[in-house]
Design a protein around this motif. Structure first.
Motif, PDB file in Angstrom:
ATOM      1  N   ARG A 169       0.843  -1.220   0.000  1.00  0.00           N
ATOM      2  CA  ARG A 169       0.000   0.000   0.000  1.00  0.00           C
ATOM      3  C   ARG A 169       0.865   1.252   0.000  1.00  0.00           C
ATOM      4  N   ASN A 170       1.959   1.216   0.750  1.00  0.00           N
ATOM      5  CA  ASN A 170       2.860   2.372   0.769  1.00  0.00           C
ATOM      6  C   ASN A 170       3.467   2.588  -0.615  1.00  0.00           C
ATOM      7  N   GLY A 171       3.786   1.486  -1.282  1.00  0.00           N
ATOM      8  CA  GLY A 171       4.339   1.573  -2.645  1.00  0.00           C
ATOM      9  C   GLY A 171       3.324   2.198  -3.586  1.00  0.00           C
ATOM     10  N   PHE A 172       2.074   1.772  -3.492  1.00  0.00           N
ATOM     11  CA  PHE A 172       1.011   2.355  -4.334  1.00  0.00           C
ATOM     12  C   PHE A 172       0.892   3.851  -4.050  1.00  0.00           C
ATOM     13  N   SER A 180       9.511  -3.219  -4.153  1.00  0.00           N
ATOM     14  CA  SER A 180      10.107  -2.058  -4.831  1.00  0.00           C
ATOM     15  C   SER A 180       9.044  -1.360  -5.664  1.00  0.00           C
ATOM     16  N   ASP A 181       9.039  -0.030  -5.569  1.00  0.00           N
ATOM     17  CA  ASP A 181       8.028   0.713  -6.338  1.00  0.00           C
ATOM     18  C   ASP A 181       8.707   1.681  -7.283  1.00  0.00           C
ATOM     19  N   GLN A 182       7.897   2.471  -8.007  1.00  0.00           N
ATOM     20  CA  GLN A 182       8.441   3.448  -8.948  1.00  0.00           C
ATOM     21  C   GLN A 182       8.009   4.861  -8.553  1.00  0.00           C
ATOM     22  N   GLY A 230      10.677   7.857  -4.291  1.00  0.00           N
ATOM     23  CA  GLY A 230      11.816   7.371  -3.510  1.00  0.00           C
ATOM     24  C   GLY A 230      11.816   7.968  -2.115  1.00  0.00           C
ATOM     25  N   ILE A 231      12.791   7.530  -1.317  1.00  0.00           N
ATOM     26  CA  ILE A 231      12.859   7.997   0.073  1.00  0.00           C
ATOM     27  C   ILE A 231      14.196   8.698   0.287  1.00  0.00           C
ATOM     28  N   PRO A 232      14.174   9.982   0.633  1.00  0.00           N
ATOM     29  CA  PRO A 232      15.439  10.674   0.876  1.00  0.00           C
ATOM     30  C   PRO A 232      16.192   9.992   2.035  1.00  0.00           C
ATOM     31  N   GLN A 261      13.569   7.959  10.152  1.00  0.00           N
ATOM     32  CA  GLN A 261      12.373   8.577  10.747  1.00  0.00           C
ATOM     33  C   GLN A 261      11.087   7.827  10.406  1.00  0.00           C
ATOM     34  N   LEU A 262      11.101   7.157   9.243  1.00  0.00           N
ATOM     35  CA  LEU A 262       9.878   6.498   8.772  1.00  0.00           C
ATOM     36  C   LEU A 262       9.300   5.539   9.789  1.00  0.00           C
ATOM     37  N   PHE A 263      10.180   4.981  10.634  1.00  0.00           N
ATOM     38  CA  PHE A 263       9.741   3.938  11.560  1.00  0.00           C
ATOM     39  C   PHE A 263       9.284   4.507  12.901  1.00  0.00           C
ATOM     40  N   PHE A 282       3.700   7.497  14.297  1.00  0.00           N
ATOM     41  CA  PHE A 282       2.964   8.698  13.905  1.00  0.00           C
ATOM     42  C   PHE A 282       3.742   9.604  12.957  1.00  0.00           C
ATOM     43  N   PHE A 283       4.872   9.125  12.407  1.00  0.00           N
ATOM     44  CA  PHE A 283       5.540   9.922  11.370  1.00  0.00           C
ATOM     45  C   PHE A 283       4.834   9.640  10.050  1.00  0.00           C
ATOM     46  N   THR A 284       4.344  10.701   9.418  1.00  0.00           N
ATOM     47  CA  THR A 284       3.699  10.526   8.109  1.00  0.00           C
ATOM     48  C   THR A 284       3.891  11.767   7.269  1.00  0.00           C
ATOM     49  N   THR A 285       3.958  11.571   5.944  1.00  0.00           N
ATOM     50  CA  THR A 285       4.023  12.734   5.055  1.00  0.00           C
ATOM     51  C   THR A 285       2.730  12.820   4.242  1.00  0.00           C
ATOM     52  N   LYS A 286       1.782  11.924   4.571  1.00  0.00           N
ATOM     53  CA  LYS A 286       0.535  11.885   3.780  1.00  0.00           C
ATOM     54  C   LYS A 286      -0.557  12.662   4.501  1.00  0.00           C
ATOM     55  N   PRO A 287      -1.358  13.432   3.743  1.00  0.00           N
ATOM     56  CA  PRO A 287      -2.426  14.212   4.394  1.00  0.00           C
ATOM     57  C   PRO A 287      -3.383  13.316   5.197  1.00  0.00           C
ATOM     58  N   ILE A 303      -1.616   7.927   8.929  1.00  0.00           N
ATOM     59  CA  ILE A 303      -1.656   7.752  10.385  1.00  0.00           C
ATOM     60  C   ILE A 303      -0.220   7.636  10.914  1.00  0.00           C
ATOM     61  N   GLY A 304       0.659   7.152  10.076  1.00  0.00           N
ATOM     62  CA  GLY A 304       2.063   7.041  10.478  1.00  0.00           C
ATOM     63  C   GLY A 304       2.350   5.903  11.433  1.00  0.00           C
ATOM     64  N   LEU A 305       1.513   4.858  11.391  1.00  0.00           N
ATOM     65  CA  LEU A 305       1.757   3.711  12.270  1.00  0.00           C
ATOM     66  C   LEU A 305       2.150   2.459  11.489  1.00  0.00           C
ATOM     67  N   GLY A 306       1.865   2.451  10.202  1.00  0.00           N
ATOM     68  CA  GLY A 306       2.067   1.233   9.402  1.00  0.00           C
ATOM     69  C   GLY A 306       3.472   0.672   9.512  1.00  0.00           C
ATOM     70  N   LEU A 307       4.473   1.532   9.304  1.00  0.00           N
ATOM     71  CA  LEU A 307       5.853   1.016   9.295  1.00  0.00           C
ATOM     72  C   LEU A 307       6.335   0.670  10.695  1.00  0.00           C
ATOM     73  N   SER A 308       5.913   1.453  11.704  1.00  0.00           N
ATOM     74  CA  SER A 308       6.391   1.120  13.056  1.00  0.00           C
ATOM     75  C   SER A 308       5.765  -0.184  13.537  1.00  0.00           C
ATOM     76  N   GLY A 362      12.280   5.266  -7.519  1.00  0.00           N
ATOM     77  CA  GLY A 362      11.450   4.579  -6.541  1.00  0.00           C
ATOM     78  C   GLY A 362      12.175   4.238  -5.251  1.00  0.00           C
ATOM     79  N   ALA A 363      11.471   3.428  -4.467  1.00  0.00           N
ATOM     80  CA  ALA A 363      12.027   3.012  -3.168  1.00  0.00           C
ATOM     81  C   ALA A 363      11.852   1.512  -3.042  1.00  0.00           C
ATOM     82  N   ALA A 364      12.675   0.922  -2.207  1.00  0.00           N
ATOM     83  CA  ALA A 364      12.514  -0.505  -1.921  1.00  0.00           C
ATOM     84  C   ALA A 364      12.619  -0.689  -0.425  1.00  0.00           C
ATOM     85  N   LEU A 365      11.632  -1.342   0.144  1.00  0.00           N
ATOM     86  CA  LEU A 365      11.685  -1.701   1.564  1.00  0.00           C
ATOM     87  C   LEU A 365      11.756  -3.213   1.647  1.00  0.00           C
ATOM     88  N   TYR A 366      12.488  -3.701   2.605  1.00  0.00           N
ATOM     89  CA  TYR A 366      12.657  -5.154   2.697  1.00  0.00           C
ATOM     90  C   TYR A 366      12.489  -5.594   4.139  1.00  0.00           C
TER      91      TYR A 366
HETATM   92  P1  ADP Z   1       1.397   6.187   6.689  1.00  0.00           P
HETATM   93  O1  ADP Z   1       1.304   5.330   5.447  1.00  0.00           O
HETATM   94  O2  ADP Z   1       0.115   6.261   7.445  1.00  0.00           O
HETATM   95  O3  ADP Z   1       1.981   7.526   6.425  1.00  0.00           O
HETATM   96  P2  ADP Z   1       3.623   4.503   7.432  1.00  0.00           P
HETATM   97  O4  ADP Z   1       4.229   4.253   8.776  1.00  0.00           O
HETATM   98  O5  ADP Z   1       3.199   3.301   6.667  1.00  0.00           O
HETATM   99  O6  ADP Z   1       2.390   5.446   7.697  1.00  0.00           O
HETATM  100  O7  ADP Z   1       4.631   5.333   6.550  1.00  0.00           O
HETATM  101  C1  ADP Z   1       5.307   6.445   7.104  1.00  0.00           C
HETATM  102  C2  ADP Z   1       5.873   7.333   6.016  1.00  0.00           C
HETATM  103  O8  ADP Z   1       6.927   6.657   5.344  1.00  0.00           O
HETATM  104  C3  ADP Z   1       4.900   7.675   4.883  1.00  0.00           C
HETATM  105  O9  ADP Z   1       4.067   8.756   5.240  1.00  0.00           O
HETATM  106  C4  ADP Z   1       5.860   8.035   3.759  1.00  0.00           C
HETATM  107  O10 ADP Z   1       6.343   9.362   3.913  1.00  0.00           O
HETATM  108  C5  ADP Z   1       7.046   7.116   4.006  1.00  0.00           C
HETATM  109  N1  ADP Z   1       7.037   5.970   3.091  1.00  0.00           N
HETATM  110  C6  ADP Z   1       6.702   4.691   3.417  1.00  0.00           C
HETATM  111  N2  ADP Z   1       6.819   3.887   2.349  1.00  0.00           N
HETATM  112  C7  ADP Z   1       7.263   4.655   1.331  1.00  0.00           C
HETATM  113  C8  ADP Z   1       7.596   4.392  -0.051  1.00  0.00           C
HETATM  114  N3  ADP Z   1       7.485   3.177  -0.591  1.00  0.00           N
HETATM  115  N4  ADP Z   1       8.057   5.435  -0.788  1.00  0.00           N
HETATM  116  C9  ADP Z   1       8.165   6.681  -0.256  1.00  0.00           C
HETATM  117  N5  ADP Z   1       7.872   6.977   1.030  1.00  0.00           N
HETATM  118  C10 ADP Z   1       7.423   5.989   1.815  1.00  0.00           C
END
Ligand code: ADP
Length: 371
Positions: free
Chosen positions: A269-272, A302-304, A307-309, A315-317, A320-325, A328-333, A355-359
């Motif tokens: 979902r984050n990739g989408f 891996s998505d297109q 990408g992730i600076p 910080q992503l983990f 409550f860190f999120t860049t999306k309007p 929720i910022g809980l998915g990755l943690s 893009g970015a790749a998370l593993y």
């Molecule tokens: P949320 O999806 O609710 O923001 P997550 O914990 O899943 O919460 O993600 C935190 C933040 O990590 C996202 O808001 C986004 O900025 C960044 N992120 C996660 N996956 C990706 C990705 N594949 N590409 C770019 N940024 C990502």
């Protein structure tokens, strides 16, 4: 092999050997095994592995299950509490006798225990338990924060008017003239239906309650492939394509399948989202699984997107860190807690051109064999 035969065979071994049923009942032990369990060298042993270890019941059951269903030895670290102070042992379990060949009617396992050279101190055990419970809580929060929270909110809102309807119906019934039986019957029906609807709401609330983690031997490729079905509709909606590149050999892991699928779905979902934000029209999301070495398997998404600076990759983990309007910022943690509680790692791959790749990695359950 009978317990008596086992004792004769195991007697000359200096290390603790236990003959255990798949349910955890200890049928026999050699002398070192009896010392480890804190029992006299007697027969039969009225003990289960759950009684003599400090592990939670589910952990022991999962270990025994993995031993029974694997073709190679499975290892686990158990804390034996029959001796004082308790000792940590690295236990290697293997199916010894199949059901048909044993008089006790259960499959029997041989447990070989070797001293653990890195016994954790009590603080680290407490810390590990705290992490485990934190993970459970996070998973719970995650579930609530999605569909469950909504359902709980609705359940709460609906419960109040339902209670009021039942109360009004009962009050109306009391105010009625004793001769008005038709209206009384109608009010009884209203009351009954309101109570029934209340029970439905109660059941809905029950579903949202926290579920204990349940681990079992799974095939990781299959587990990952199954998530495709769950995310296909989302992919079609945005004209994205999921490309699966699963390893050719099976990747057996002992995991909670629902939790691990939750992690994969979250990464997808984050990739989408990342591809949507980047305005990609027909993006491709690639999911790769591979065996890293003898001990670990890896899943990579891996998505297109943009990408992730590098400055953000840690910080992503943070909860409550999120860049999306709408994020929720809980998915990755939550995902990281789940993976860590399974003995693996979740991270961001070094910066890519596009893009970015998370593993994430998970410990393999076996050296070889099919699941
Ligand atoms: P949320 O999806 O609710 O923001 P997550 O914990 O899943 O919460 O993600 C935190 C933040 O990590 C996202 O808001 C986004 O900025 C960044 N992120 C996660 N996956 C990706 C990705 N594949 N590409 C770019 N940024 C990502």
């Amino acid at each position: 092999m009978l317990p008596n035969q086992f004792r004769r065979f195991a007697h000359c071994f200096p290390e603790p050997l236990l003959l255990v049923s798949e349910q955890g009942q200890v049928h026999a032990a050699n002398a070192a095994g009896c010392t480890l369990l804190g029992v006299a060298d007697s027969h039969p042993l009225a003990l289960t592995l759950h009684d003599c270890t400090g592990e939670e019941q589910n952990a022991v059951a999962r270990f025994l299950h993995a031993c029974v269903h694997s073709t190679a030895a499975v290892q686990a670290r158990l804390c034996f509490t029959g001796v004082k102070p308790a000792v940590y042992m690295l236990c290697e379990g293997q199916l010894l006798i199949d059901q048909e060949q044993t008089p006790v009617g259960q499959r029997l396992l041989l447990l070989r225990c070797v001293a653990d050279h890195k016994p954790p101190d009590s603080n680290s055990v407490a810390a590990a338990q705290a992490v485990y419970h934190q993970c459970e809580r996070l998973v719970h929060v995650g579930r609530l924060s999605t569909m469950g929270e909504l359902a709980a909110g609705i359940a709460h809102e609906i419960n109040q008017p339902l209670t009021a309807i039942a109360a009004y119906a009962q009050a109306g019934r009391r105010l009625l003239a004793p001769t008005d039986t038709d209206t009384a019957e109608l009010l009884d029906k209203i009351n009954h239906q309101a109570q029934r609807a209340g029970q439905v709401i109660q059941r809905l609330r029950g579903m949202i309650r926290r579920r204990d983690s349940h681990r079992e031997l799974c095939e990781l490729n299959r587990l990952v492939q199954d998530t495709q079905v769950l995310t296909e509709a989302d992919a079609r909606l945005h004209r994205f394509h999921i490309r699966m590149r699963v390893a050719e050999q099976p990747l057996p892991v002992v995991v909670d399948p629902i939790q691990i699928q939750q992690v994969v779905i979250n990464l997808i979902r984050n990739g989408f989202d990342a591809m949507l934000e980047a305005g990609i029209d027909t993006g491709v999301l690639t999911i790769t699984t591979q065996r890293l070495d003898d001990d670990y398997a890896e899943v990579r998404v891996s998505d297109q997107g943009r990408g992730i600076p590098e400055s953000l990759s840690n910080q992503l983990f943070t909860p409550f860190f999120t860049t999306k309007p709408q994020g929720i910022g809980l998915g990755l943690s939550i995902s990281r807690s789940i993976v860590v509680s399974h003995g693996g790692r979740l991270g961001v791959a070094p910066k890519l051109d596009q893009g970015a790749a998370l593993y994430f990695t998970l410990p393999l359950a076996l050296d070889n064999g099919d699941v």
